[in-house]
Each structure stands twice: as C-alpha cells, then as structure tokens.
Design a protein around this motif. Sequence first.
Motif: not given
Length: 531
Positions: A442-464
């Motif tokens: 899933x992180x591979x896919x996310x890298x194609x729609x936005x920049x990669x940052x250390x807090x990338x996971x926190x943007x999706x954990x609640x929604x997950x």
Amino acid sequence: MRLFLRVWLVCLTLAALGSGSAFSASLSEASAGLSPRNFGATGNAIDAIAATGDPAALPLLQALADGTLEKAEDGRLVIVTDAGVTDALTGAALAEPPADSVKIRLNNRLRTQLRGAIGQFGLISPDPARRLAAVDALLNDRSPEGLGRLEAALAKEQDEAVAAQMRFGVSMLSLYADDPAKRLAGIEALSGLLDPRVQGVLAGYQASETDPELKQAAADALAAIEQKRFWMDIGVNLYQGISLGSILLLAAVGLAVTFGVAGVINMAHGEMLMLGAYTTFVVQQLFRAWLPPALIDWYLIAAIPAAALVAGLFGILIERGVIRFLYGRPLETLLATWGLSLILQQVVRSVFGPTNQEVANPSWMSGAFQFAGVTLTYNRLVIILFSLIVLAIVWFVLQRSRFGLEMRAVTQNRRMAAAVGIDTARVDALTFALGSAVAGMGGVALSQVGNVSPNLGTLYIVDSFMVVVFGGVGQLAGTVVGALTLGVLNKLMEPFAGAVLAKVLLLVAVILFIQKRPKGLFVLKGRSAEA
C-alpha cells in the motif's frame, strides 16, 4: 515561425506568377484602400481583400497583422522585416523600402477583423492543423460572412475531427446570424456542450438578446449545461472516491487481518505504509544510480516485492519482539505500538531527513485520458487495479492455502485451533508478516499520489481503523465494502462540507452506525467471535 510562413507563402506566390497566374487586379484594387491613418478605410479594405479569395492576399494580411506592412505615398505596399524588404503584391525582393513609406496602424477592432480574414484562407489549406487553427480564428469573426465561409468549408471537409470543430464553429457563429431561425438552431446545437467557451458566449447572448423565444432558449441551454456539469462533477467525485477507497483498502486489508486474528490494536500499522513508501524511494534511487536510464520506468515493479519484504520483516520483529508479550492486554498493546510508531518515524527522520521525498511516476503512469467527459489520471487507475490484484492475492492466501485455513481457524476459535495441533504463535507471527507486507505494498501505491514523509502512516491509520470497524473485524468482504463506501462518501461530501468537515461528519456517522451494529456490516462467525 512567422518569417518562415511568410517566405513560404511568398514562394507559392512566385510559383503561381511563374506559371502565368499573376495576382488578380481585384486584389490590387482592394488593397489600395489600406490607409496608415484611416481605420475605417483599412477595415473596408480588409473585407475587400478577403472577398477576393486570392491566395496572394494571405501574406499581405499576415504582414498587416504582424505590423510589418507599410504603404508609400504612391500607393505601393511593402513588407519590411529583419530579413529584408519585399513587394506585398508580387513578392519581389527590394533593396530598401520607399523613403516615404509609413506603417499601417491597427486598433483592436481591426485586429479582430484581421484574424477572421486570415482564418478564411486557412480553411482551404491542405494541412488539417491549419484548418483547425482557421476555425479558431473565425470564431472571433462574428460577421455573417465568416459564418458563410465556415459553412461552405464544412460542406467540403472530409476529415471528421476538423468537421466536428467546424460544426462547433458554425453553431457558435450562428448566434450572430441575421436569421432568427439560424440563431435558434445554433442555441440548440450548443445546449449541453461543456466547452468552456460555450457557457460564457451563451450567457452574454442571453443578456443581450431581446427576442423572448431566443432568450428563453439560451436560458434553457445554459440550464442544460449546468445540469450536465453537475452530473459530470458527480462522476469525477465518484472516481476520486473509488480511488481514495482503493488506497484505504490497501491500508486497511493488512490491519483487518492482524486485528481479526490477534485482536491487537496495532497503532504502528501506519508505519508499515511509510516503510513501503520509503522502500519505493530507495529502489528508485538505486535504479537511477546503478542502472541505465532506459530502465527507470521498471523501478516501481521492483519496488513492490521489496516493500512487501521490508514491511513483512518489520511486522514479524514487532510481533515477536513486543506484541506477543502483551496478548490479552489491549491498553498496554495500544500504548506499546503507539510508541513503536513514534520510534519508527524518528528512525526514518534520522536516516532520510525530515523533509518530504519525491517519488516520480513512471512514464506509463503519467498523464490522463477522457472518458464520458471525466478526466481519469493513469496513476489512480493503476492504483485501483493494483488494489484489486492485492485483494485477490490476500483472498487466495486466506481461502486457498493451508496457512489461510490455520489463520481462519485461529480467528474463529484460538483454543480449539491450538488443541488440534495448530501452532498459534507461528500463525500470529505470519499473520503480522502478511498484514505488514500488504501495508508495505500500500505504501508503494501511496508514493505515486503524493510525497513520501515520515508521518505518512499517521494520515491513514485512523481511516484504516474506521474501515475495519465499519466493515466488520476480520472480514475481508467487509473491509472492501467499508473502504469503498467511506472513500466515496468522503469525496461526495467534500464539495458541500469541505475536506475537514466531511471527515468529521463521516466519523460521526460511523460512530452512530457502530452504536446500532457493534460488529459492523459483516459479522464474523465462530464460537470465539460470538462469545
């Protein structure tokens, strides 16, 4: 480019002269009215020149538009450019311009008139691109003559793409025809078209039209455009919602697997997405540094298994190193995994820096295409297809493999599974590896729609977690339905409520839904699940 065009046209004119077809006397007479000081006389002369239909008139009109046409006291017209001086009617080269020649000045009205006149000659060009450009130029000429020229050219046009643009031009110019029936036909032809020029032209026409029938027809056409645009916006939001749902699906599938089997609230799951995205960045840099540039488009294919492996190994380390000591203690597990997420974020900041890292789309994922008026970007389409492939792989592992059978047995009744010889500890570790590997992809896919940052996971954990709880814990089908439902609803509400308020409303809706249906959309079967 303009100099090249003028030279080319002059050459054509000279060739015509050589074959015995000298410039017509009517062109000479029509151009005599061009005046350096009288705008009215120049405007009449432009119409007269265009009416001759003489190909030799095109370089003359183009020079007038470029500001390089001069007129002497004796009536001679010359084109003065950096490349030299030529006679505007014969194309003959001159040593120098007449001493008394004066540039013919233009105003805005004359420039608009010139664009239409020049467009007339482009309609008979053998080059389809020039004919299309001529149609665009004629759209600025709102005279009945311009409409007549375009209708005549349309009757002879063989190229369907050019003919379609000509039909559009006829419809637009019909709004300014003398015949009310033609104006009404033009309005009806433009009704519902989403071309950006149509709405502005129709709005201006409606405001200035005095005929009640035509005014109402223009209002109806504008309403049809607005209605069509509304449905097109709904289509765009649905597409974006499915795209967002596919991303949520990739983020939540692994969480649903681990949450369903081990019952662990893993707050570090989002960091598996981050690790997958950073693995993609590393693979991209390795391709750029060590492989030929022609292979750079293949880096994303290589990044998928690499991200799954890295995230899967971290999942095993987290489960074996921390979580296995905390089973049955949900609060301690939540706090421990939250601490692990902060540690992983800091490690990534120390290694890669706190700034965002850019991961480029391969060429085969760049761009977009139009479908039924909706722009579909290739990168999001690929992510949707990739999500379906990952989902199919997870389903196959869960439903068609021995490991999947053991995992489902542990999910439904852990004690009974252990009693029949299943190593539940091994199943727990491999389950975390599978869930983390899916998150890495899933992180591979996310890298194609936005920049990669250390807090990338926190943007999706609640929604997950929202997706898992809404769909039903441990249910793959529930995760799919939950991800797509929340993604689509989020995008449909954003235009009305805004991005932040839409998420808040969605969270409130999920909370209210869970109050009525605590086990989610799909209820897990089994003694342990029903206990």
